[in-house]
Design an enzyme around this catalytic site. Structure first.
Site: not given
Ligand code: G3P
Length: 218
Positions: A87
């Site tokens: 990633k």
């Molecule tokens: O993989 C990263 C992403 O899914 C982050 O999610 O909920 O922290 O914005 P969030």
């Protein structure tokens, strides 16, 4: 549509895998920190433990932000297991690294995508996956799902092979709408995946079936 789970929690990953619908895992440095995983050796061992649960597609994020550092770290991560997808953040050095990883046959997931232009760059560099963060766009009053629609159309126009991995998926409607739009993958926490199971009419219907059966059969 593929389902990835967005966590570094081994119990949640195992539970989603046992449900039989899990196609992969995405992690990020914040999710690793949430599990209290620190130090290079522990971090690598944790990625390996995740790979041992699932069949493929474990996104492991680099911390470096310079080209040489990203390449070094990404190669080390890729060596851990064939299931690892490196990633890489959407920055200039990241785009260069994605191209170089592509030439080395290392799969990449370009993360922190917030615009169609960034998604075009990632695809042209040869990213295996592009991760638009729809929840975080919604958080700043910008429609995250519209970005998915835009990227689907652009990738269709030119036959880009990069898969659209909707990330920052916060609830079941996000997931369903991503499916309607045609995202290749959605990554979300366990509660969003299991949330798809729920309907009050299912619960009521099952209770009635079982009660009717019990009346005659004891
Ligand atoms: O993989 C990263 C992403 O899914 C982050 O999610 O909920 O922290 O914005 P969030």
């Amino acid at each position: 549509m593929q389902f990835f789970i967005d966590t570094a929690n081994l119990n949640d990953i195992q539970e989603a895998y046992d449900l039989g619908v899990l196609d992969g895992v995405t992690t990020n440095p914040s999710l690793m920190a949430k599990e209290g995983i620190t130090g290079d050796d522990n971090i690598r061992a944790h990625y390996k433990a995740i790979c041992d649960i699932v069949d493929d597609n474990v996104s492991a994020e680099v911390i470096a932000t310079d080209f040489d550092g990203i390449m070094k770290e990404g190669r080390q991560l890729a060596k851990l297991d064939d299931k690892i997808v490196v990633k890489v953040p959407m920055i200039k050095e990241g785009v260069k690294a994605i191209k170089a990883f592509y030439e080395e046959g290392i799969r990449t997931n370009c993360t922190l995508i917030f615009s169609a232009g960034q998604a075009i760059l990632a695809a042209k560099a040869g990213a295996s996956y592009v991760s638009p963060f729809i929840g975080r766009l919604d958080d700043v009053s910008t429609d995250g799902l519209s970005l998915i629609e835009q990227i689907v159309q652009i990738y269709d126009n030119y036959g880009f092979e990069t898969e659209i991995l909707a990330a920052s998926v916060r609830h079941t409607m996000h997931l369903i709408q991503c499916a309607e739009i045609g995202a290749d993958v959605a990554t979300c926490p366990l509660n969003v995946i299991t949330g798809l199971l729920k309907h009050p009419l299912t619960d009521q219907g099952l209770a009635k079936f079982l009660a009717d059966h019990k009346k005659l059969n004891g």
